[in-house]
Design an enzyme around this catalytic site. Structure first.
Site, PDB file in Angstrom:
ATOM      1  N   GLU A  80       0.704  -1.093  -0.038  1.00 37.61           N
ATOM      2  CA  GLU A  80       0.130   0.097  -0.158  1.00 37.61           C
ATOM      3  C   GLU A  80       1.065   1.273  -0.173  1.00 37.61           C
ATOM      4  O   GLU A  80       0.501   2.471  -0.449  1.00 37.61           O
ATOM      5  CB  GLU A  80      -0.907  -0.176   1.070  1.00 37.61           C
ATOM      6  CG  GLU A  80      -1.845   1.077   1.435  1.00 37.61           C
ATOM      7  CD  GLU A  80      -1.267   2.235   2.033  1.00 37.61           C
ATOM      8  OE1 GLU A  80      -2.083   3.153   2.188  1.00 37.61           O
ATOM      9  OE2 GLU A  80      -0.257   2.356   2.482  1.00 37.61           O
ATOM     10  N   CYS A 112      -4.664  -3.451   2.146  1.00 37.05           N
ATOM     11  CA  CYS A 112      -3.968  -4.244   2.694  1.00 37.05           C
ATOM     12  C   CYS A 112      -4.000  -5.923   1.926  1.00 37.05           C
ATOM     13  O   CYS A 112      -3.459  -6.811   2.547  1.00 37.05           O
ATOM     14  CB  CYS A 112      -4.399  -4.531   4.058  1.00 37.05           C
ATOM     15  SG  CYS A 112      -4.248  -3.011   4.859  1.00 37.05           S
ATOM     16  N   HIS A 234      -6.046 -11.179   8.727  1.00 35.95           N
ATOM     17  CA  HIS A 234      -5.498  -9.976   8.597  1.00 35.95           C
ATOM     18  C   HIS A 234      -5.533  -9.119  10.133  1.00 35.95           C
ATOM     19  O   HIS A 234      -6.684  -9.321  10.400  1.00 35.95           O
ATOM     20  CB  HIS A 234      -6.206  -9.036   7.567  1.00 35.95           C
ATOM     21  CG  HIS A 234      -5.758  -7.579   7.515  1.00 35.95           C
ATOM     22  ND1 HIS A 234      -4.407  -7.257   7.603  1.00 35.95           N
ATOM     23  CD2 HIS A 234      -6.374  -6.370   7.908  1.00 35.95           C
ATOM     24  CE1 HIS A 234      -4.488  -5.813   7.631  1.00 35.95           C
ATOM     25  NE2 HIS A 234      -5.767  -5.454   7.712  1.00 35.95           N
TER      26      HIS A 234
HETATM   27  N1  CAA Z   1      -9.242  -0.881  29.086  1.00 37.41           N
HETATM   28  C1  CAA Z   1      -9.476  -1.839  28.048  1.00 37.41           C
HETATM   29  N2  CAA Z   1     -10.160  -1.739  26.848  1.00 37.41           N
HETATM   30  C2  CAA Z   1     -10.439  -0.377  26.511  1.00 37.41           C
HETATM   31  C3  CAA Z   1      -9.843   0.766  27.322  1.00 37.41           C
HETATM   32  C4  CAA Z   1      -9.555   0.462  28.590  1.00 37.41           C
HETATM   33  N3  CAA Z   1      -8.840   1.499  29.492  1.00 37.41           N
HETATM   34  N4  CAA Z   1     -10.522   1.789  26.723  1.00 37.41           N
HETATM   35  C5  CAA Z   1     -10.997   1.563  25.601  1.00 37.41           C
HETATM   36  N5  CAA Z   1     -11.161   0.090  25.362  1.00 37.41           N
HETATM   37  C6  CAA Z   1     -11.460  -0.642  24.161  1.00 37.41           C
HETATM   38  C7  CAA Z   1     -12.538  -0.244  23.725  1.00 37.41           C
HETATM   39  O1  CAA Z   1     -14.011  -0.496  24.652  1.00 37.41           O
HETATM   40  C8  CAA Z   1     -12.659  -0.780  22.327  1.00 37.41           C
HETATM   41  O2  CAA Z   1     -12.985  -2.120  22.379  1.00 37.41           O
HETATM   42  P1  CAA Z   1     -14.227  -2.469  21.657  1.00 37.41           P
HETATM   43  O3  CAA Z   1     -14.365  -1.983  20.178  1.00 37.41           O
HETATM   44  O4  CAA Z   1     -14.409  -3.958  21.780  1.00 37.41           O
HETATM   45  O5  CAA Z   1     -15.405  -2.041  22.356  1.00 37.41           O
HETATM   46  C9  CAA Z   1     -11.367  -0.582  22.022  1.00 37.41           C
HETATM   47  O6  CAA Z   1     -10.649  -0.430  23.286  1.00 37.41           O
HETATM   48  C10 CAA Z   1     -10.968   0.470  21.117  1.00 37.41           C
HETATM   49  O7  CAA Z   1     -11.304   1.626  21.666  1.00 37.41           O
HETATM   50  P2  CAA Z   1     -11.968   2.762  20.764  1.00 37.41           P
HETATM   51  O8  CAA Z   1     -13.112   2.238  19.831  1.00 37.41           O
HETATM   52  O9  CAA Z   1     -12.608   3.838  21.719  1.00 37.41           O
HETATM   53  O10 CAA Z   1     -10.832   3.466  19.994  1.00 37.41           O
HETATM   54  P3  CAA Z   1     -10.681   4.452  19.164  1.00 37.41           P
HETATM   55  O11 CAA Z   1     -11.916   5.190  18.387  1.00 37.41           O
HETATM   56  O12 CAA Z   1      -9.686   5.329  19.730  1.00 37.41           O
HETATM   57  O13 CAA Z   1      -9.860   3.955  17.764  1.00 37.41           O
HETATM   58  C11 CAA Z   1      -9.888   2.371  15.877  1.00 37.41           C
HETATM   59  C12 CAA Z   1     -10.151   2.403  17.224  1.00 37.41           C
HETATM   60  C13 CAA Z   1     -11.228   3.133  15.148  1.00 37.41           C
HETATM   61  C14 CAA Z   1      -9.762   0.821  15.591  1.00 37.41           C
HETATM   62  C15 CAA Z   1      -8.677   3.330  15.557  1.00 37.41           C
HETATM   63  O14 CAA Z   1      -7.538   2.844  16.145  1.00 37.41           O
HETATM   64  C16 CAA Z   1      -8.414   3.227  14.072  1.00 37.41           C
HETATM   65  O15 CAA Z   1      -9.019   4.073  13.135  1.00 37.41           O
HETATM   66  N6  CAA Z   1      -7.536   2.374  13.470  1.00 37.41           N
HETATM   67  C17 CAA Z   1      -7.217   2.315  12.111  1.00 37.41           C
HETATM   68  C18 CAA Z   1      -8.139   1.700  11.191  1.00 37.41           C
HETATM   69  C19 CAA Z   1      -8.256   0.299  11.563  1.00 37.41           C
HETATM   70  O16 CAA Z   1      -7.104  -0.490  11.824  1.00 37.41           O
HETATM   71  N7  CAA Z   1      -9.343  -0.533  11.058  1.00 37.41           N
HETATM   72  C20 CAA Z   1      -9.561  -1.987  11.036  1.00 37.41           C
HETATM   73  C21 CAA Z   1     -10.279  -2.527  10.016  1.00 37.41           C
HETATM   74  S1  CAA Z   1      -9.669  -1.884   8.578  1.00 37.41           S
HETATM   75  C22 CAA Z   1      -8.562  -2.859   7.867  1.00 37.41           C
HETATM   76  O17 CAA Z   1      -8.381  -3.859   8.434  1.00 37.41           O
HETATM   77  C23 CAA Z   1      -7.690  -2.066   7.125  1.00 37.41           C
HETATM   78  C24 CAA Z   1      -6.250  -1.893   7.735  1.00 37.41           C
HETATM   79  O18 CAA Z   1      -5.507  -2.464   7.709  1.00 37.41           O
HETATM   80  C25 CAA Z   1      -6.370  -0.271   7.848  1.00 37.41           C
END
Ligand code: CAA
Length: 389
Positions: A80, A112, A234
Site C-alpha cells: 500500500e 492490505c 489480517h
Molecule cells: N481498557 C480496556 N479496553 C479499553 C479501554 C481500557 N481502558 N479503553 C477503551 N478500550 C477498548 C474499547 O472498549 C474498544 O473495544 P471494543 O471495540 O471491543 O468496544 C477498544 O478499546 C478501542 O477503543 P475505541 O473504539 O474507543 O478506540 P478509538 O476510537 O480510539 O480507535 C480504531 C479505534 C477506530 C480502530 C482506530 O484505532 C483506527 O481508526 N484504526 C485504524 C483503522 C483500522 O485499523 N481499522 C480496522 C479495520 S480496516 C482494516 O483492517 C484495513 C487496515 O489494515 C487499515
C-alpha cells in the site's frame, strides 16, 4: 494434480520499536486500551535509511540464501506504501537480491489485500509451470497522522514467501471465497503520505467482507467450518481479528473462540499493523509457535479496505517446523532498538522526501539494504558492503 503452495516464509521489520506504554503515557491514555482494547503492545518504527524496498529485500534475503534463485521467473511485490507512482518496488528488490534478468516483476495494490491476489496469481503460474517458483513479498509501513485515534495501530513489516510446487510449508486448496464492495473506510490519496480512515466504518466493513467471503467460500464448495483446525486473519490490530472471528462464529453458528488466534497474533502484537504483510506475519507466527500443525487445515482471511476480502484454506505440510526460522524471526523482533516518543515523532515527520531536491541519507541502521537518498529525482538503494562483494 500438482500440489502448489508456500514453500518457505520470512519476516523482516524496522530497526526501531516504540513501546505503546510510552505512547499511552505521552497522550494520557490508559495503556490497557492499547494492550487489551486493541491487542497491541509495540509498533515497529523505520530508521531514516529504511523503507518498503529495504524491508522487502531484507525479508527475502534468507529465502534466496537458502533456496537460491534458480527457477524464479516472477517477482510480485504487494504494498500500500509504494515509493514511486510508476516504477515498482520489485525492480529495486530484484537488483538488490541479484535475481535473474529473465524475470517478470510487478507491484500489486489494493490496500492490505493485494498480497493475497499475488498469492493466487503465483499459484496459477506455478500450477501451469511446476518447474518455476514465484517470489512474493508483502511490504508496508502503516502511517497515520500523529495524534489521531489510528496512531497506535501504526507499524511496519515485510513477509517474503517462495511459492512453489510440492511446497514445504502450506499446500493451498483450490476453493476460495471473495468479496468486493466500494466503501470509503480507509484510503490514501496520491498527495498524502498518511492514510485517511473512518475507523468505525472500517471495522464494520472488515466484518462484512469476512461474512461475505465466507458465504462465497461455502457456496463454491469450501469445507464446512468444523473441518477448519486453525484460523489466521489480517490483523490491523489483533483485537480486530478476535472481533471478526467471534462474529463469524455467530454467522455460521459455530463456537469460534478468541484463544484460537493466540499463536497467530504473537508477532502482530509486537509489529503493529503492516498492511499487506499483516496476514502473512500472522501465518509466520502460527507456524513458528504451534507445534501441532502437521496435516492441519488453516483458514486465512485477507482484508483490504476500499474494500476486498478473500477467505481460503491451506493444509500444513509435515516438515513445517524450523527452529532456525523461528529463531531468526525472534531475533528480528527482539533486536529492534527502542525509541522514545520524541524520537518516534521526529522519525514520523522526517520520513517523507520530495523528489526535486537531491539528498544523502547517512547510514542509520545495520540492515543488509539501505535507502541512500535521492539523486536527480531517483531513489537510491544500496546493499551493505559484505553483500555487494
Ligand atoms: N481498557 C480496556 N479496553 C479499553 C479501554 C481500557 N481502558 N479503553 C477503551 N478500550 C477498548 C474499547 O472498549 C474498544 O473495544 P471494543 O471495540 O471491543 O468496544 C477498544 O478499546 C478501542 O477503543 P475505541 O473504539 O474507543 O478506540 P478509538 O476510537 O480510539 O480507535 C480504531 C479505534 C477506530 C480502530 C482506530 O484505532 C483506527 O481508526 N484504526 C485504524 C483503522 C483500522 O485499523 N481499522 C480496522 C479495520 S480496516 C482494516 O483492517 C484495513 C487496515 O489494515 C487499515
Amino acid at each position: 494434480m500438482t500440489r502448489v503452495g508456500i514453500h518457505d516464509i520470512s519476516l523482516a521489520t524496522g530497526q526501531h520499536v516504540l513501546d505503546l506504554d510510552e505512547l499511552a503515557a505521552f497522550n494520557g491514555t490508559d495503556p490497557a486500551k492499547y494492550h487489551v482494547g486493541l491487542g497491541l503492545d509495540q509498533m515497529s518504527v523505520l530508521a531514516p535509511d529504511e523503507d518498503v524496498v529495504t524491508l522487502a529485500a531484507s525479508a527475502a534475503l534468507p529465502l534466496i540464501r537458502e533456496h537460491g534463485t534458480d527457477g524464479i521467473r516472477t517477482l510480485l511485490v504487494a504494498t500500500e506504501s509504494g515509493v514511486d507512482e510508476s516504477k515498482s518496488v520489485g525492480v529495486w528488490v530484484h537488483r538488490l537480491l541479484g535475481l535473474p534478468a529473465g524475470c517478470r516483476t510487478v507491484e500489486l495494490k489494493q490496500a492490505c489485500y493485494s498480497a493475497t491476489a499475488g498469492l493466487q496469481a503465483a499459484l496459477g503460474i506455478v500450477a501451469r509451470n511446476p518447474g518455476e517458483r514465484v517470489l512474493l513479498i508483502a511490504t508496508d509501513v502503516a502511517r497515520y497522522d500523529l495524534d489521531s485515534s489510528a496512531e497506535p495501530t501504526q507499524g511496519a513489516g515485510a513477509v517474503a514467501m517462495l511459492v512453489s510446487a510440492e511446497p514445504g510449508l502450506l499446500t493451498i486448496e483450490p476453493v476460495t471465497g471473495v468479496r468486493t464492495a466500494d466503501v470509503d473506510d480507509f484510503w490514501r490519496p496520491v498527495d498524502r503520505s498518511t492514510a485517511l480512515v473512518d475507523g468505525r466504518l472500517s471495522v464494520s466493513a472488515y466484518v462484512d467482507a469476512l461474512t461475505g467471503a465466507w458465504d462465497d467460500f461455502a457456496e463454491r464448495g469450501g469445507v464446512p467450518v468444523e473441518q477448519i483446525d486453525r484460523w489466521c486473519y489480517h490483523q490491523p490490530f489483533t483485537r480486530m481479528s478476535v472481533k471478526a472471528h467471534q462474529r463469524l462464529g455467530r454467522h455460521v453458528d459455530a463456537p469460534l473462540a478468541a484463544e484460537d488466534l493466540d499463536d497467530a497474533s504473537r508477532y502482530n502484537r509486537r509489529l503493529g499493523n503492516c498492511y499487506t504483510a499483516s496476514l502473512y506475519a500472522g501465518l509466520a507466527s502460527l507456524l513458528d509457535h504451534d507445534d501441532d500443525l502437521a496435516g492441519r487445515r488453516v483458514a486465512l482471511f485477507s482484508y483490504g479496505s476500499g474494500s476486498v476480502g478473500e477467505l481460503f484454506t491451506g493444509v500444513v505440510e509435515p516438515g513445517y517446523r524450523s527452529a532456525e526460522r523461528a529463531l531468526r524471526h525472534a531475533k528480528t523482533l527482539d533486536e529492534r532498538k527502542p525509541v522514545d516518543v520524541g524520537r518516534y515523532r521526529e522519525l514520523h515527520r522526517a520520513a517523507v522526501h520530495t523528489s526535486d531536491v537531491d539528498i544523502d541519507i547517512p547510514v542509520a541502521s545495520g540492515t543488509p539494504f539501505r535507502f541512500a537518498g535521492v539523486r536527480g529525482g531517483a531513489r537510491q538503494y544500496v546493499a551493505a558492503e559484505h553483500l555487494a562483494e
